[in-house]
Design an enzyme around this catalytic site. Structure first.
Site, mmCIF file in Angstrom:
data_model
loop_
_atom_site.group_PDB
_atom_site.id
_atom_site.type_symbol
_atom_site.label_atom_id
_atom_site.label_comp_id
_atom_site.label_asym_id
_atom_site.label_seq_id
_atom_site.Cartn_x
_atom_site.Cartn_y
_atom_site.Cartn_z
ATOM 1 C CB SER A 1 -10.005 -9.291 5.471
ATOM 2 O OG SER A 1 -8.837 -8.456 6.253
ATOM 3 C CB SER B 1 -10.972 -10.015 11.262
ATOM 4 O OG SER B 1 -11.401 -8.842 10.838
ATOM 5 C CB THR C 1 -1.387 1.833 8.420
ATOM 6 O OG1 THR C 1 -1.454 0.525 8.592
ATOM 7 C CG2 THR C 1 -0.271 2.135 7.842
ATOM 8 C CD GLU D 1 1.288 -1.114 8.937
ATOM 9 O OE1 GLU D 1 0.188 -1.642 8.557
ATOM 10 O OE2 GLU D 1 1.838 -0.212 9.190
ATOM 11 C CB CYS E 1 -0.742 -0.130 1.394
ATOM 12 S SG CYS E 1 -1.911 1.548 1.388
ATOM 13 C CB CYS F 1 -4.014 4.230 7.274
ATOM 14 S SG CYS F 1 -5.507 4.063 5.992
HETATM 15 FE FE1 F3S Z 1 -3.272 1.032 3.129
HETATM 16 FE FE2 F3S Z 1 -4.638 2.111 4.908
HETATM 17 FE FE3 F3S Z 1 -5.443 -0.238 3.986
HETATM 18 S S1 F3S Z 1 -2.420 1.715 4.943
HETATM 19 S S2 F3S Z 1 -3.622 -1.179 3.467
HETATM 20 S S3 F3S Z 1 -5.462 1.662 2.841
HETATM 21 S S4 F3S Z 1 -5.603 0.326 6.226
#
Ligand code: F3S
Length: 289
Positions: free
Chosen positions: A272, A228, A172, A134, A104, A200
């Site tokens: 997911s 999850s 993230t 990650e 990503c 993120c």
């Molecule tokens: Fe990328 Fe944010 Fe998804 S870092 S993999 S868009 S949770």
């Protein structure tokens, strides 16, 4: 009765991009490997396995693959959205394997930050779960001292072994408030700290839109993998707002009995959960009630 999907549900941008990459590459008829399962969803991984996609569980499995000589049709290894340590790219190159990088861009940005900051001699602190792929990937881009921690107590106990500057980044998906709390602990210690908030917004937006929908809905359906953690969190949030909240993994788990008084059924899904599954659930509710 209305059926409404939360504004942000299911795959985030990075995961969708990685999964799409696998399907695109499959169409080219190559031998495809993914470094680790492409997404934490058994259904998706099984479907891809049926199409011939093989999962490399770790570095040793990658090293076991036969080397590819110049001119030979190479196998392609897809790097998933979480990213990998720099060393993995080196191994792929040495073996002559084609690398298709679906890391990503938000994770890639963290790799660049820690790589540059540690080259400048700074001590890197990654706020996140040390066992998460990650975070392992980010560690693998540091070129000097690095500390991974996820609890405020660990930050309290942290002692900088030299007089370097500290650069703090986060996983993230880390909790925003907890990250700030940990940063404050570092600042109070009087260290020379530069902070880059690399959390993120995808997770937060998914949670916010699930809550908004759950406050209006009579029934909420949360779709996602049993293991999850982000789906469990969605379930918790929706249950706070809507007493009739169901957690399902696949359509088979759905045992709905809707009274006539139900006006709005809300649906959300973990990071997911593929679109196909979300659509199946939507259609099922539409047809049966
Ligand atoms: Fe990328 Fe944010 Fe998804 S870092 S993999 S868009 S949770």
């Amino acid at each position: 009765m209305e059926i409404r999907l939360a504004e942000c549900a299911g795959f985030c941008f990075g995961v969708r991009r990685a999964v799409d990459t696998v399907y695109e590459q499959l169409e080219k008829g190559k031998t495809i490997y993914t470094y680790g399962p492409i997404v934490h969803n058994e259904e998706v991984v099984r479907e891809l396995a049926e199409k011939g996609v093989k999962v490399l569980e770790n570095k040793d499995a990658l090293k076991m693959l036969p080397n590819c000589k110049a001119g030979e049709e190479s196998a392609a290894v897809i790097i998933r959205a979480h990213g990998v340590p720099e060393e993995i790219y080196r191994i792929l190159e040495e073996k002559g394997l084609e690398c298709i990088d679906a890391t990503c861009p938000f994770v890639k940005r963290i790799h660049k930050i820690v790589s540059r900051q540690s080259e400048e001699g700074n001590h890197i602190v990654i706020v996140g779960n040390p066992g998460h792929p990650e975070v392992e990937g980010i560690v693998g881009w540091c070129r000097g001292p690095v500390t991974v921690l996820e609890e405020p107590l660990e930050a309290e106990r942290f002692v900088l072994p030299n007089d370097r500057k500290i650069c703090i980044v986060s996983q993230t998906t880390f909790n925003y408030n907890k990250f700030h709390y940990i940063v404050e602990i570092f600042e109070k210690k009087g260290y020379n700290v530069s902070v880059v908030n690399t959390i993120c917004s995808a997770t937060e937006e998914r949670q916010r839109s699930a809550r908004t929908l759950a406050t209006e809905a009579d029934v909420m359906i949360v779709i996602g993998g049993r293991h999850s953690s982000n789906t469990r969190k969605l379930y918790e949030i929706c249950s706070e707002e809507c007493a009739n909240t169901y957690f399902i993994q696949t359509l088979d788990d759905l045992r709905l009995e809707l009274p006539k008084t139900v006006r709005l059924v809300g649906i959300t899904a973990g990071a997911s959960t593929p679109n196909k599954l979300i659509e199946e659930v939507q259609n099922y509710v539409r047809i049966n009630f």
